[in-house]
Write a protein that holds these residues in place. Structure first.
Motif, mmCIF file in Angstrom:
data_model
loop_
_atom_site.group_PDB
_atom_site.id
_atom_site.type_symbol
_atom_site.label_atom_id
_atom_site.label_comp_id
_atom_site.label_asym_id
_atom_site.label_seq_id
_atom_site.Cartn_x
_atom_site.Cartn_y
_atom_site.Cartn_z
ATOM 1 N N GLY A 19 60.629 55.950 16.653
ATOM 2 C CA GLY A 19 59.492 56.703 16.150
ATOM 3 C C GLY A 19 59.391 56.651 14.634
ATOM 4 O O GLY A 19 58.302 56.484 14.079
ATOM 5 N N LEU A 20 60.530 56.776 13.966
ATOM 6 C CA LEU A 20 60.529 56.716 12.509
ATOM 7 C C LEU A 20 60.217 55.311 12.005
ATOM 8 O O LEU A 20 59.551 55.150 10.974
ATOM 9 C CB LEU A 20 61.873 57.192 11.966
ATOM 10 N N ARG A 21 60.677 54.307 12.714
ATOM 11 C CA ARG A 21 60.368 52.929 12.305
ATOM 12 C C ARG A 21 58.871 52.665 12.395
ATOM 13 O O ARG A 21 58.293 51.964 11.554
ATOM 14 C CB ARG A 21 61.130 51.923 13.179
ATOM 15 N N THR A 22 58.227 53.228 13.412
ATOM 16 C CA THR A 22 56.779 53.073 13.548
ATOM 17 C C THR A 22 56.054 53.796 12.419
ATOM 18 O O THR A 22 55.079 53.284 11.845
ATOM 19 C CB THR A 22 56.310 53.618 14.905
ATOM 20 N N ALA A 23 56.534 55.005 12.094
ATOM 21 C CA ALA A 23 55.879 55.807 11.062
ATOM 22 C C ALA A 23 56.182 55.302 9.651
ATOM 23 O O ALA A 23 55.391 55.534 8.730
ATOM 24 C CB ALA A 23 56.321 57.264 11.189
ATOM 25 N N LEU A 24 57.329 54.629 9.490
ATOM 26 C CA LEU A 24 57.748 54.126 8.172
ATOM 27 C C LEU A 24 58.031 52.629 8.283
ATOM 28 O O LEU A 24 59.178 52.178 8.202
ATOM 29 C CB LEU A 24 59.015 54.871 7.712
ATOM 30 N N PRO A 25 56.994 51.816 8.439
ATOM 31 C CA PRO A 25 57.198 50.389 8.723
ATOM 32 C C PRO A 25 57.847 49.612 7.591
ATOM 33 O O PRO A 25 58.394 48.529 7.825
ATOM 34 C CB PRO A 25 55.775 49.879 9.004
ATOM 35 N N THR A 26 57.812 50.121 6.367
ATOM 36 C CA THR A 26 58.414 49.378 5.250
ATOM 37 C C THR A 26 59.864 49.802 4.991
ATOM 38 O O THR A 26 60.508 49.255 4.092
ATOM 39 C CB THR A 26 57.599 49.588 3.953
ATOM 40 N N ALA A 27 60.357 50.754 5.745
ATOM 41 C CA ALA A 27 61.732 51.212 5.540
ATOM 42 C C ALA A 27 62.734 50.124 5.915
ATOM 43 O O ALA A 27 62.518 49.349 6.857
ATOM 44 C CB ALA A 27 62.001 52.470 6.369
ATOM 45 N N THR A 28 63.826 50.071 5.173
ATOM 46 C CA THR A 28 64.928 49.174 5.511
ATOM 47 C C THR A 28 65.782 49.834 6.583
ATOM 48 O O THR A 28 66.080 51.027 6.507
ATOM 49 C CB THR A 28 65.794 48.886 4.268
ATOM 50 N N VAL A 29 66.169 49.067 7.581
ATOM 51 C CA VAL A 29 66.888 49.611 8.736
ATOM 52 C C VAL A 29 68.266 48.974 8.840
ATOM 53 O O VAL A 29 68.404 47.743 8.753
ATOM 54 C CB VAL A 29 66.083 49.373 10.037
ATOM 55 N N GLY A 30 69.290 49.797 9.012
ATOM 56 C CA GLY A 30 70.642 49.276 9.171
ATOM 57 C C GLY A 30 71.654 50.404 9.127
ATOM 58 O O GLY A 30 71.308 51.572 8.916
ATOM 59 N N PRO A 31 72.939 50.094 9.306
ATOM 60 C CA PRO A 31 73.968 51.125 9.258
ATOM 61 C C PRO A 31 74.043 51.782 7.879
ATOM 62 O O PRO A 31 73.867 51.119 6.852
ATOM 63 C CB PRO A 31 75.256 50.353 9.566
ATOM 64 N N VAL A 32 74.300 53.084 7.869
ATOM 65 C CA VAL A 32 74.529 53.829 6.638
ATOM 66 C C VAL A 32 75.974 54.311 6.646
ATOM 67 O O VAL A 32 76.407 54.966 7.595
ATOM 68 C CB VAL A 32 73.565 55.025 6.502
ATOM 69 N N LEU A 33 76.705 53.974 5.602
ATOM 70 C CA LEU A 33 78.110 54.360 5.506
ATOM 71 C C LEU A 33 78.230 55.790 4.998
ATOM 72 O O LEU A 33 77.487 56.204 4.107
ATOM 73 C CB LEU A 33 78.858 53.420 4.563
ATOM 74 N N THR A 34 79.174 56.532 5.552
ATOM 75 C CA THR A 34 79.514 57.855 5.044
ATOM 76 C C THR A 34 80.858 57.761 4.341
ATOM 77 O O THR A 34 81.839 57.292 4.925
ATOM 78 C CB THR A 34 79.607 58.884 6.181
ATOM 79 N N VAL A 35 80.898 58.192 3.084
ATOM 80 C CA VAL A 35 82.124 58.136 2.290
ATOM 81 C C VAL A 35 82.389 59.505 1.680
ATOM 82 O O VAL A 35 81.470 60.277 1.420
ATOM 83 C CB VAL A 35 82.035 57.072 1.177
ATOM 84 N N SER A 36 83.658 59.798 1.451
ATOM 85 C CA SER A 36 84.031 61.020 0.744
ATOM 86 C C SER A 36 84.172 60.766 -0.749
ATOM 87 O O SER A 36 84.156 61.712 -1.542
ATOM 88 C CB SER A 36 85.339 61.582 1.304
ATOM 89 N N THR A 37 84.347 59.501 -1.128
ATOM 90 C CA THR A 37 84.417 59.100 -2.533
ATOM 91 C C THR A 37 83.340 58.051 -2.768
ATOM 92 O O THR A 37 83.379 56.975 -2.161
ATOM 93 C CB THR A 37 85.797 58.516 -2.880
ATOM 94 N N VAL A 38 82.377 58.358 -3.623
ATOM 95 C CA VAL A 38 81.291 57.420 -3.879
ATOM 96 C C VAL A 38 81.841 56.154 -4.530
ATOM 97 O O VAL A 38 82.669 56.215 -5.445
ATOM 98 C CB VAL A 38 80.230 58.070 -4.791
ATOM 99 N N THR A 39 81.385 55.014 -4.056
ATOM 100 C CA THR A 39 81.839 53.731 -4.576
ATOM 101 C C THR A 39 81.406 53.565 -6.032
ATOM 102 O O THR A 39 80.254 53.826 -6.377
ATOM 103 C CB THR A 39 81.254 52.587 -3.729
#
Length: 216
Positions: free
Chosen positions: A124-144
């Motif tokens: 649903g979000l991909r349809t509503a936001l067609p220009t969004a980049t799609v892929g895994p998002v990493l969760t970190v406790s220390t920002v790179t």
């Protein structure tokens, strides 16, 4: 049943989303920075809503993020296909070992170290936001913040598009409650050597406001 629960790390992110959203069935709440506090706070909100007989139908982890420079630009919007606990594990002479490769049963890891976004929410979000980049998002406790650590993340997670600090914690809380989850991010800075002056927080918050209409 209640509507959608959108959780952010800080009030500025929540305010940016609320600015672009006029829907009383969507609750937008800042829950804190980092996977532990975000997960605990989200779990509490879900439990309270369920006990009140008004359970949320879905959870969105939203806010700003760092983006991998060759995959997403500053100011762009990202939709997470999965939330990955990128620094949960152990160091070794041969490199980082994810905790699920250390013999830990999946049920002790909240379902694993990578939790997929709900396919219906994501579609649903991909349809509503067609220009969004799609892929895994990493969760970190220390920002790179170095070239070396950035290259290591790219090696270990070649498909990842961004990193943030709350998604996996929120995903675990949603999974434990049996509630669909998805992650929405706007890019404020490239992942790499730390340069706070180069962060474009205003652009990222503006992008969050623009994307908020997709949450109606």
């Amino acid at each position: 049943m209640s509507g959608l629960l959108v959780v952010t790390a800080v009030p500025a992110e929540a305010e940016a989303i609320q600015s672009g959203l006029a829907d009383p069935t969507v609750a937008v709440l800042p829950v804190g920075v980092g996977p532990a506090v975000a997960g605990a706070a989200t779990a509490r909100l879900l439990a309270l809503a369920e006990m009140a007989g008004r359970p949320y139908r879905a959870v969105v982890s939203a806010g700003v993020a760092g983006g991998f420079a060759d995959r997403v630009a500053v100011g762009d919007t990202v939709l997470g296909t999965r939330a990955v606990a990128a620094d949960l594990g152990a160091e070794s002479p041969d490199g980082f070992i994810p905790i699920d490769e250390l013999g830990m049963p999946a049920e002790l890891l909240g379902g694993g170290t990578a939790l997929d976004a709900d396919p219906t929410l994501l579609a649903g979000l991909r349809t509503a936001l067609p220009t969004a980049t799609v892929g895994p998002v990493l969760t970190v406790s220390t920002v790179t913040g170095t070239t070396a650590s950035t290259e290591e993340l790219v090696r270990r997670h070649p498909e990842a598009v961004a990193e943030a600090m709350e998604g996996y914690g929120v995903a675990v809380a949603a999974s434990q409650a049996g509630v669909p989850f998805v992650e929405l991010r706007a890019i404020s800075n490239p992942i790499g050597p730390r340069d706070r002056d180069a962060w474009r927080m205003r652009d990222a918050l503006t992008a969050l406001t623009a994307a908020a209409s997709a949450l109606r």
